[in-house]
Design an enzyme around this catalytic site. Structure first.
Site, PDB file in Angstrom:
ATOM      1  N   GLY A  53       0.812  -1.208   0.000  1.00 48.55           N
ATOM      2  CA  GLY A  53       0.000   0.000   0.000  1.00 48.55           C
ATOM      3  C   GLY A  53       0.844   1.255   0.000  1.00 48.55           C
ATOM      4  N   SER A  54       0.346   2.301  -0.631  1.00 43.73           N
ATOM      5  CA  SER A  54       1.013   3.595  -0.576  1.00 43.73           C
ATOM      6  C   SER A  54       0.849   4.187   0.820  1.00 43.73           C
ATOM      7  CB  SER A  54       0.419   4.527  -1.624  1.00 43.73           C
ATOM      8  OG  SER A  54       0.611   4.009  -2.922  1.00 43.73           O
ATOM      9  N   GLY A  55       1.579   5.275   1.068  1.00 44.77           N
ATOM     10  CA  GLY A  55       1.548   5.893   2.384  1.00 44.77           C
ATOM     11  C   GLY A  55       2.780   5.607   3.201  1.00 44.77           C
ATOM     12  N   HIS A  56       3.662   4.720   2.665  1.00 47.84           N
ATOM     13  CA  HIS A  56       4.892   4.364   3.381  1.00 47.84           C
ATOM     14  C   HIS A  56       6.134   4.938   2.699  1.00 47.84           C
ATOM     15  CE1 HIS A  56       2.390   1.681   5.640  1.00 47.84           C
ATOM     16  NE2 HIS A  56       2.144   0.898   4.617  1.00 47.84           N
ATOM     17  N   LYS A 104       6.043  -8.013   2.434  1.00 43.93           N
ATOM     18  CA  LYS A 104       5.817  -7.785   3.854  1.00 43.93           C
ATOM     19  C   LYS A 104       4.675  -8.692   4.317  1.00 43.93           C
ATOM     20  CE  LYS A 104       4.934  -3.369   3.570  1.00 43.93           C
ATOM     21  NZ  LYS A 104       4.867  -3.366   2.086  1.00 43.93           N
ATOM     22  N   ASP A 109      -1.123  -8.528   0.980  1.00 43.52           N
ATOM     23  CA  ASP A 109       0.111  -8.595   0.197  1.00 43.52           C
ATOM     24  C   ASP A 109       0.485 -10.041  -0.090  1.00 43.52           C
ATOM     25  OD1 ASP A 109       0.083  -5.885   0.551  1.00 43.52           O
ATOM     26  OD2 ASP A 109       2.009  -5.745   1.557  1.00 43.52           O
ATOM     27  N   HIS A 215       0.546   0.774   9.825  1.00 42.50           N
ATOM     28  CA  HIS A 215      -0.756   1.254   9.349  1.00 42.50           C
ATOM     29  C   HIS A 215      -1.568   1.836  10.504  1.00 42.50           C
ATOM     30  CE1 HIS A 215       0.418  -2.195   6.734  1.00 42.50           C
ATOM     31  NE2 HIS A 215       0.133  -1.309   5.804  1.00 42.50           N
TER      32      HIS A 215
END
Length: 329
Positions: A53-56, A104, A109, A215
């Protein structure tokens, strides 16, 4: 919510457009914007692909380039990329020596990368990262979560692939590095997912979440805010306890910001964490401090410790040229 965005629905696509334009000498977008890949693919080497996921950011696209990943598959914010993204990336960057997925340990995922591997036409292997010692399982994972130690695996295995290691050797090395890596995080504030428009969780003015996930998943417990030395002592204590006795070892110490913590505080945490490792008889032989695996705008950090040997130290030192990590030029 105050964000530098145009619209919630276009945050990812516009961010990726800016990223590849800013680093056009290193990366480009894949077909239909499904993935980010090296601008100049390399034939004859194992292709490394990761994603999530994006945001990392900068994980994972920021680690695409010489000495690390060949492609990264970004999902929407905190949402797994889809199998078709992963398959398209593999078909594009496979240089004839097989594809290695670095995944991860989060259920979405893992499931989607497994589906992509089943659909692949060539040799595929997988490394599963699960370095978080805070909790054994969470809402999003079965077993330990994969967090900032993922970057360490990507760097060391990326250098090995660049040096000509074959698929089996790269996988074995990555599994070994993952087993030699432990992490733990602490949050001082929540993050705010653009689509939600409000903090994921609430912390009191004098509270912190010890063992938080990337998250915003709950950690070990919510406790009163304490001085940085005490925070570092608890985190390093948990990591060392999980490792068992390894006094005398050389280690890599990574202090990773979650996106909302100033560099001054991260370096202060590094000093306190390194002092604790000294007390345990461990030598900080390599180090990294900065925002590598973030959680949007969360204030806090994680500490990652990796036991090094001659081979892994050499591969960590090897040349790398990506948007977020560069040395040995």
């Amino acid at each position: 919510m105050k964000k530098l965005i145009n619209a919630v629905d276009t945050v990812l696509s516009e961010s990726l457009a800016g990223f590849v334009r800013a680093h056009a000498d290193i990366v480009t977008l894949g077909d239909e914007g499904k993935f980010v890949r090296r601008r100049f693919p390399v034939r004859g080497k194992v292709a490394l692909i990761s994603g999530g996921g994006s945001g990392h950011e900068p994980l994972h696209a920021g680690f695409v380039g010489h000495g690390m990943l060949d492609a990264a598959c970004p999902g929407q914010v905190f949402t797994s990329p889809t199998p078709d993204q992963m398959l398209a990336a593999a078909e594009t960057v496979d240089g004839g020596a097989g594809v290695l997925y670095i995944v991860k340990n989060y259920e979405g995922d893992v499931m989607n990368f497994e589906m992509a591997a089943e659909m692949a036409s060539g040799p595929v292997a997988r490394i599963l990262t699960d370095d978080d010692v805070a909790v054994e399982s969470s809402t999003w994972s079965t077993g330990r979560r994969g967090v900032a130690g993922t970057m360490v695996v990507e760097k060391i295995v990326g250098a090995a692939a660049e040096a000509g290691y074959d698929l089996d050797a790269c996988k074995a090395l990555g599994d070994r590095v993952n087993q030699a890596t432990r992490s733990m995080g602490v949050a001082l504030t929540s993050c705010t997912v653009p689509a939600a428009g409000k903090p994921t969780f609430t912390l009191g003015e004098n509270e912190m979440e010890m063992g938080v996930g990337i998250h915003g998943e709950p950690g070990r417990r919510r406790v009163p805010l304490t001085p940085a030395a005490e925070i570092a002592a608890e985190m390093i204590g948990a990591i060392v306890h999980d490792f068992g006795d390894f006094a005398g070892s050389d280690v890599l110490l990574l202090v990773n910001g979650f996106g909302g913590t100033p560099a001054m505080e991260l370096y202060l945490m590094f000093d306190n964490a390194a002092r604790m490792l000294d007390k345990h008889g461990l030598r900080v032989a390599r180090s990294a401090v900065g925002n590598y695996v973030t959680s949007l705008d969360m204030a806090g950090c994680s500490l990652t410790v990796t036991k090094l040997d001659t081979e892994t130290a050499r591969l960590w030192d090897a040349r790398v040229h990506t948007a977020a990590l560069r040395w040995g030029m």
